[in-house]
Design a protein around this motif. Structure first.
Motif, PDB file in Angstrom:
ATOM      1  N   GLU A 191       0.835  -1.207   0.000  1.00 13.24           N
ATOM      2  CA  GLU A 191       0.000   0.000   0.000  1.00 13.24           C
ATOM      3  C   GLU A 191       0.869   1.255   0.000  1.00 13.24           C
ATOM      4  OE1 GLU A 191      -2.566  -0.567   3.363  1.00 13.24           O
ATOM      5  OE2 GLU A 191      -4.027  -1.740   2.199  1.00 13.24           O
TER       6      GLU A 191
ATOM      7  N   TYR B 103       0.032   0.331  -4.205  1.00  7.90           N
ATOM      8  CA  TYR B 103      -0.810  -0.747  -4.722  1.00  7.90           C
ATOM      9  C   TYR B 103      -2.065  -0.912  -3.859  1.00  7.90           C
ATOM     10  CZ  TYR B 103       3.237  -2.101  -7.490  1.00  7.90           C
ATOM     11  OH  TYR B 103       4.281  -2.113  -8.370  1.00  7.90           O
ATOM     12  N   SER B 104      -3.202  -1.088  -4.512  1.00  9.36           N
ATOM     13  CA  SER B 104      -4.452  -1.331  -3.789  1.00  9.36           C
ATOM     14  C   SER B 104      -4.551  -2.806  -3.410  1.00  9.36           C
ATOM     15  CB  SER B 104      -5.647  -0.950  -4.663  1.00  9.36           C
ATOM     16  OG  SER B 104      -5.760  -1.862  -5.744  1.00  9.36           O
ATOM     17  N   GLN B 105      -5.485  -3.117  -2.524  1.00  7.39           N
ATOM     18  CA  GLN B 105      -5.707  -4.501  -2.103  1.00  7.39           C
ATOM     19  C   GLN B 105      -6.037  -5.379  -3.316  1.00  7.39           C
ATOM     20  OE1 GLN B 105      -5.600  -5.639   1.173  1.00  7.39           O
ATOM     21  NE2 GLN B 105      -6.127  -7.736   0.627  1.00  7.39           N
ATOM     22  N   GLU B 106      -6.857  -4.855  -4.236  1.00  3.86           N
ATOM     23  CA  GLU B 106      -7.228  -5.623  -5.433  1.00  3.86           C
ATOM     24  C   GLU B 106      -6.011  -5.948  -6.294  1.00  3.86           C
ATOM     25  OE1 GLU B 106     -10.009  -3.025  -7.275  1.00  3.86           O
ATOM     26  OE2 GLU B 106     -11.663  -3.633  -5.978  1.00  3.86           O
ATOM     27  N   VAL B 107      -5.115  -4.991  -6.468  1.00  3.95           N
ATOM     28  CA  VAL B 107      -3.915  -5.204  -7.277  1.00  3.95           C
ATOM     29  C   VAL B 107      -2.993  -6.206  -6.594  1.00  3.95           C
ATOM     30  CG1 VAL B 107      -1.829  -4.099  -8.182  1.00  3.95           C
ATOM     31  CG2 VAL B 107      -4.035  -2.950  -8.387  1.00  3.95           C
TER      32      VAL B 107
ATOM     33  N   GLU C  87      -3.824  -8.644  -4.612  1.00  5.40           N
ATOM     34  CA  GLU C  87      -4.405  -9.976  -4.739  1.00  5.40           C
ATOM     35  C   GLU C  87      -4.324 -10.520  -6.162  1.00  5.40           C
ATOM     36  OE1 GLU C  87      -8.267 -10.376  -2.913  1.00  5.40           O
ATOM     37  OE2 GLU C  87      -7.637  -9.156  -1.218  1.00  5.40           O
ATOM     38  N   SER C  88      -4.385  -9.650  -7.166  1.00  4.03           N
ATOM     39  CA  SER C  88      -4.357 -10.137  -8.548  1.00  4.03           C
ATOM     40  C   SER C  88      -2.943 -10.242  -9.111  1.00  4.03           C
ATOM     41  CB  SER C  88      -5.214  -9.253  -9.452  1.00  4.03           C
ATOM     42  OG  SER C  88      -4.658  -7.958  -9.553  1.00  4.03           O
ATOM     43  N   LYS C  89      -2.118  -9.242  -8.908  1.00  5.05           N
ATOM     44  CA  LYS C  89      -0.783  -9.220  -9.516  1.00  5.05           C
ATOM     45  C   LYS C  89       0.275  -9.951  -8.695  1.00  5.05           C
ATOM     46  CE  LYS C  89      -1.856  -6.793 -13.083  1.00  5.05           C
ATOM     47  NZ  LYS C  89      -1.835  -7.369 -14.405  1.00  5.05           N
TER      48      LYS C  89
ATOM     49  N   SER D  28      -0.520 -12.621  -6.494  1.00  3.60           N
ATOM     50  CA  SER D  28      -1.343 -13.648  -5.865  1.00  3.60           C
ATOM     51  C   SER D  28      -0.521 -14.770  -5.235  1.00  3.60           C
ATOM     52  CB  SER D  28      -2.340 -14.217  -6.866  1.00  3.60           C
ATOM     53  OG  SER D  28      -1.662 -14.809  -7.956  1.00  3.60           O
TER      54      SER D  28
END
Length: 102
Positions: A14, A18-22, A24-26, A28
């Motif tokens: 953060e 980076y956001s939480q969504e990023v 988790e996706s980038k 992972s």
């Protein structure tokens, strides 16, 4: 001591923007690994995989390594590496050039 806690990892990402969504996706593979429990660790590596290779008489370290990758350097279990965005490439000053078929 290297980070081994998911809450600290998330906070560090953060801070880097980076956001939480990023996360988790980038990232992972790392995100999931930290939630299963990474042990506290620091800079000592005795090379156990190489010792096991020698003890077992294997000629290739891939036969004994704990987290093997295929011939394309992919970890199929964790889905790594994942694709990167143009923004990520720009951040590390990498330019991908397309080769012209001849």
């Amino acid at each position: 001591m290297r980070n081994h806690r998911p809450d600290v990892m998330i906070k560090a990402f953060e801070i880097a923007g980076y956001s939480q969504e990023v996360i988790e996706s980038k990232f992972s593979a790392l995100f999931n690994a930290f939630h299963y429990g990474a042990p506290p660790h620091a800079g000592m590596a005795p090379g156990l995989d190489r010792i096991v290779m020698l003890i077992t008489g294997e000629e290739n370290i891939r036969e004994v390594v704990a987290f093997p990758m295929n011939g394309n350097a992919q970890d199929l279990l964790l889905g790594a590496p994942s694709t990167v965005s143009e923004q990520q490439l720009r951040e590390v000053h990498i330019k991908v050039r397309q080769q012209n078929p001849q």
